[in-house]
Design a protein around this motif. Sequence first.
Motif, short mmCIF file in Angstrom:
data_model
loop_
_atom_site.label_atom_id
_atom_site.label_comp_id
_atom_site.label_asym_id
_atom_site.label_seq_id
_atom_site.Cartn_x
_atom_site.Cartn_y
_atom_site.Cartn_z
N THR A 38 1.00 -1.18 -0.01
CA THR A 38 -0.21 0.12 -0.01
C THR A 38 1.03 1.26 0.00
N SER A 39 0.79 2.02 -1.00
CA SER A 39 1.54 3.23 -1.03
C SER A 39 0.75 4.48 -0.66
N PHE A 40 1.04 4.93 0.26
CA PHE A 40 0.43 6.33 0.83
C PHE A 40 1.20 7.52 0.36
N GLU A 41 0.43 8.31 -0.32
CA GLU A 41 0.86 9.71 -0.89
C GLU A 41 0.36 10.80 0.15
N TYR A 42 1.60 11.38 0.38
CA TYR A 42 1.32 12.47 1.66
C TYR A 42 1.21 14.01 0.63
N ASN A 43 0.08 14.32 0.54
CA ASN A 43 -0.27 15.55 -0.06
C ASN A 43 -0.34 16.70 0.67
N HIS A 44 0.44 16.76 1.96
CA HIS A 44 0.25 17.75 2.76
C HIS A 44 1.54 18.89 2.52
N THR A 45 0.92 20.14 2.25
CA THR A 45 2.36 21.00 1.82
C THR A 45 2.35 21.66 3.28
N GLU A 46 3.57 22.40 3.26
CA GLU A 46 4.27 23.22 4.41
C GLU A 46 3.16 24.28 4.71
N SER A 47 2.63 25.17 3.81
CA SER A 47 1.82 26.01 3.89
C SER A 47 0.53 25.65 4.76
N GLU A 48 0.00 24.73 4.35
CA GLU A 48 -1.40 24.15 4.89
C GLU A 48 -1.09 23.53 6.42
N LYS A 49 -1.92 24.26 6.89
CA LYS A 49 -1.74 23.92 8.66
C LYS A 49 -3.10 23.43 8.96
N ASN A 50 -3.24 22.90 10.14
CA ASN A 50 -4.41 22.38 10.62
C ASN A 50 -5.08 23.74 11.09
N GLU A 51 -6.32 23.66 10.86
CA GLU A 51 -7.08 25.05 11.29
C GLU A 51 -7.27 25.35 12.48
N THR A 52 -7.44 24.21 13.48
CA THR A 52 -7.57 24.47 14.70
C THR A 52 -6.39 25.05 15.60
N GLY A 53 -5.23 24.48 15.03
CA GLY A 53 -3.97 24.91 15.55
C GLY A 53 -3.70 26.37 15.20
N ALA A 54 -3.91 26.47 13.94
CA ALA A 54 -3.73 28.00 13.49
C ALA A 54 -4.67 28.90 14.21
N MET A 55 -5.94 28.43 14.36
CA MET A 55 -6.98 29.64 15.25
C MET A 55 -6.24 29.57 16.49
N ILE A 56 -5.91 28.79 17.21
CA ILE A 56 -5.18 28.93 18.50
C ILE A 56 -4.18 29.99 18.48
N GLN A 57 -3.11 29.80 17.53
CA GLN A 57 -2.10 30.70 17.33
C GLN A 57 -2.54 32.25 17.03
N THR A 58 -3.65 32.24 16.32
CA THR A 58 -4.19 33.47 16.08
C THR A 58 -4.82 34.45 17.42
N VAL A 59 -5.27 33.45 18.13
CA VAL A 59 -5.78 33.81 19.61
C VAL A 59 -4.65 34.16 20.45
N ALA A 60 -3.47 33.48 20.48
CA ALA A 60 -2.31 33.78 21.22
C ALA A 60 -1.73 35.29 20.45
N LYS A 61 -1.79 35.46 19.35
CA LYS A 61 -1.31 36.98 18.86
C LYS A 61 -2.13 38.01 19.28
N ILE A 62 -3.59 37.68 19.16
CA ILE A 62 -4.35 38.66 19.81
C ILE A 62 -4.21 39.09 21.31
N ILE A 63 -3.89 37.67 21.97
CA ILE A 63 -3.58 37.98 23.64
C ILE A 63 -2.32 38.88 23.58
N TRP A 64 -1.41 38.59 22.58
CA TRP A 64 -0.02 39.32 22.99
C TRP A 64 -0.49 40.96 22.77
N ILE A 65 -1.18 41.22 21.64
CA ILE A 65 -1.27 42.55 21.25
C ILE A 65 -2.31 43.38 22.28
#
Length: 121
Positions: A38-65
């Motif tokens: 079984t060959s598994f093709e990994y089609n995940h680019t570096e710029s594509e991120k998990n949406e939940t993690g990206a939202m949490i990081q956005t909240v962290a930036k808002i907390i900083w500001i």
Amino acid sequence: MKCILCAKEIHGENVKWINENSPLCEKCAALTEKKEETSFEYNHTESEKNETGAMIQTVAKIIWILGAITAIILFVVSGVASIIVLVSYLFAVFVSGLLMYGLGEIIILLGQIKDKISTKR
């Protein structure tokens, strides 16, 4: 020597070698030959991120500001002339945001690991 899959003792003619350090018994060799690759093709680019993690990081930036702005306002309003109070406010804001940002990064990494692992077994 032992089979690398089932750890059964094998001797002589019953050995099938995957490479020079990996012997298989007859039973495991038969199972691995029948199993399709079984060959598994990994089609995940570096710029594509998990949406939940990206939202949490956005909240962290808002907390900083917002936290930095609030800390400066509290320092001015409180009337305390000590710079230590301002530094402690800013440090608390920085640590809080850093913890949130780190949590988001962990969630992104776990999503990338999940994407790399094949679900077909």
